[in-house]
Every structure is written in C-alpha cells, then in structure tokens.
Design a protein around this motif. Structure first.
Motif, PDB file in Angstrom:
ATOM      1  N   VAL A   5       0.878  -1.162   0.000  1.00 29.62           N
ATOM      2  CA  VAL A   5       0.000   0.000   0.000  1.00 29.62           C
ATOM      3  C   VAL A   5       0.920   1.218   0.000  1.00 29.62           C
ATOM      4  CG1 VAL A   5      -1.955  -1.114   1.134  1.00 29.62           C
ATOM      5  CG2 VAL A   5      -0.224   0.028   2.518  1.00 29.62           C
ATOM      6  N   PHE A  35      -3.828   1.962  -3.127  1.00 26.50           N
ATOM      7  CA  PHE A  35      -3.682   0.514  -3.197  1.00 26.50           C
ATOM      8  C   PHE A  35      -2.981   0.032  -4.456  1.00 26.50           C
ATOM      9  CE2 PHE A  35      -6.865   1.246  -0.039  1.00 26.50           C
ATOM     10  CZ  PHE A  35      -6.498   0.350   0.948  1.00 26.50           C
ATOM     11  N   GLU A  41      -6.164   4.387  -7.239  1.00 27.45           N
ATOM     12  CA  GLU A  41      -7.097   4.329  -6.118  1.00 27.45           C
ATOM     13  C   GLU A  41      -6.456   5.049  -4.941  1.00 27.45           C
ATOM     14  OE1 GLU A  41      -9.449   0.765  -4.961  1.00 27.45           O
ATOM     15  OE2 GLU A  41      -8.022  -0.206  -6.316  1.00 27.45           O
ATOM     16  N   TYR A  85      -3.506  -6.687   3.140  1.00 25.83           N
ATOM     17  CA  TYR A  85      -3.906  -5.837   2.012  1.00 25.83           C
ATOM     18  C   TYR A  85      -5.421  -5.916   1.808  1.00 25.83           C
ATOM     19  CZ  TYR A  85      -4.123  -4.085  -2.808  1.00 25.83           C
ATOM     20  OH  TYR A  85      -4.436  -3.376  -3.946  1.00 25.83           O
ATOM     21  N   ASP A  86      -5.930  -7.138   1.798  1.00 26.07           N
ATOM     22  CA  ASP A  86      -7.370  -7.333   1.595  1.00 26.07           C
ATOM     23  C   ASP A  86      -8.190  -6.705   2.721  1.00 26.07           C
ATOM     24  OD1 ASP A  86      -6.969  -8.683  -0.804  1.00 26.07           O
ATOM     25  OD2 ASP A  86      -7.128 -10.686   0.105  1.00 26.07           O
ATOM     26  N   ARG A  89      -8.044  -2.851   2.246  1.00 28.22           N
ATOM     27  CA  ARG A  89      -8.843  -2.435   1.081  1.00 28.22           C
ATOM     28  C   ARG A  89     -10.340  -2.617   1.362  1.00 28.22           C
ATOM     29  NH1 ARG A  89     -10.352  -3.790  -4.193  1.00 28.22           N
ATOM     30  NH2 ARG A  89     -10.113  -1.963  -5.529  1.00 28.22           N
ATOM     31  N   ASP A  90     -10.712  -3.730   2.003  1.00 34.49           N
ATOM     32  CA  ASP A  90     -12.122  -3.955   2.357  1.00 34.49           C
ATOM     33  C   ASP A  90     -12.638  -2.862   3.289  1.00 34.49           C
ATOM     34  OD1 ASP A  90     -12.222  -6.240   0.797  1.00 34.49           O
ATOM     35  OD2 ASP A  90     -12.086  -7.636   2.489  1.00 34.49           O
TER      36      ASP A  90
END
Length: 184
Positions: A5, A35, A41, A85-86, A89-90
C-alpha cells in the motif's frame, strides 16, 4: 504473497494546509492511502469540492487532477501480506460504500494542537483515517486521532520511494509501465 500500500503525503498549497503547516512546521500536511503504485485508487478525508474547504468527509482523490496533481509529495511504500492488504482495502471500500455517513473531524484536528485525543463517531481527518486503515495490518497505531501526516515516515517498515511533484511521479510511472509493455 506480498502486496504493498502507498501513503501519499502532500502539500496541496491550500490556505488550510498552510495553516496546519504553521503549527506542525512541516510542509506536507495531507495524508492519503493508495492501493496501487500508479495511484489509481487514492483515498483520504478532505474537502469534497475543490473550492469549498468547509464541506469535508471521505473522498476518493484524483491523483491526475485537482489539488494533488501539482502538489509536492512524498510517496511511502508499506509492504503487507495479501491478507492485510485485503483487510485494509475492504475497510476502505466499506467507507466508500457508506461515505455519506462520514464527516471531516475538524474538532479532532484542533485536538492535536491542544494535545487532546478527540475521537468522534464517523468523523476523521486525513492522517487519522490513514492510521485507522493501517491498523488493519501489523502496524499498531495506538491513537490514530493523534497521528500527524509526517509521522508515517517514521515507522521502520515504511519506505520512502519518491519525493517531488506528484505529476512527475505519475509521468515516471507511466514511462516505466510503457517500457514494461514493450519488453513483453
């Protein structure tokens, strides 16, 4: 598998940024999180309309236009696991889906100057938001409501990868990406 990130620290040149700079003694007083290295983004808390600093909240920023494009910036890279990361981002996508309920935490920003930890429900300032998102990783930022943008560069696992005008970084990234396409 490892991902990254990016934290973008910027000097947007607005009167509000200059006012904050008078207190912090730092030039880069805005923080965003991205991201992807191309900065497609980019998210933060700030003004929702370019010429209206009063109306603030969650924003998806345009690195190729608006205030960021001509800004001086530092771009920091933070390597994380795919799971981290997920999660980060979520969490951002949840903010995005529910963005109408969030507002800018101007009171919390003044709390930093007064050395008070002011947390408000559904209200963030830029570095508080970035710190909250980073807390989804192994970094433990105990009080996101007291973090100033320049402090992200002080974490040992966060690496400075660029310093200068954001538009120059974007051009360099485009040239590198085009070069990779020709190599294939």
């Amino acid at each position: 598998m490892e991902k990254a990130v990016y934290i973008v620290l910027s000097d947007t040149g607005t009167w509000f940024s200059r006012l904050i700079g008078m207190y912090t003694g730092k030039s880069k007083n805005h923080a965003s999180i991205a991201f992807d290295e191309e900065l497609n983004e980019v998210y933060s808390f700030g003004r929702k309309q370019r010429y209206n600093p009063i109306n603030g909240g969650f924003v998806q920023e345009d690195a190729r236009g608006g205030l960021l494009y001509h800004a001086n910036c530092s771009i920091l890279k933070y390597k994380v696991s795919l799971d981290e990361y997920d999660r980060m981002r979520d969490k951002v996508l949840t903010f995005k889906a529910e963005q109408k309920k969030y507002k800018y935490n101007l009171l919390g920003l003044f709390g930093i100057a007064l050395q008070l930890n002011i947390q408000r429900e559904n209200a963030f300032f830029c570095s508080q938001f970035v710190a909250t998102i980073l807390n989804e990783s192994t970094i433990d930022i105990a009080k996101p409501s007291s973090v100033q943008p320049h402090q992200f560069a002080e974490y040992p696992d966060i690496e400075l990868i660029y310093e200068g005008k954001l538009m120059h970084f974007l051009v360099e990234e485009s040239i590198i990406l085009i070069g990779k396409e020709f190599v294939l």
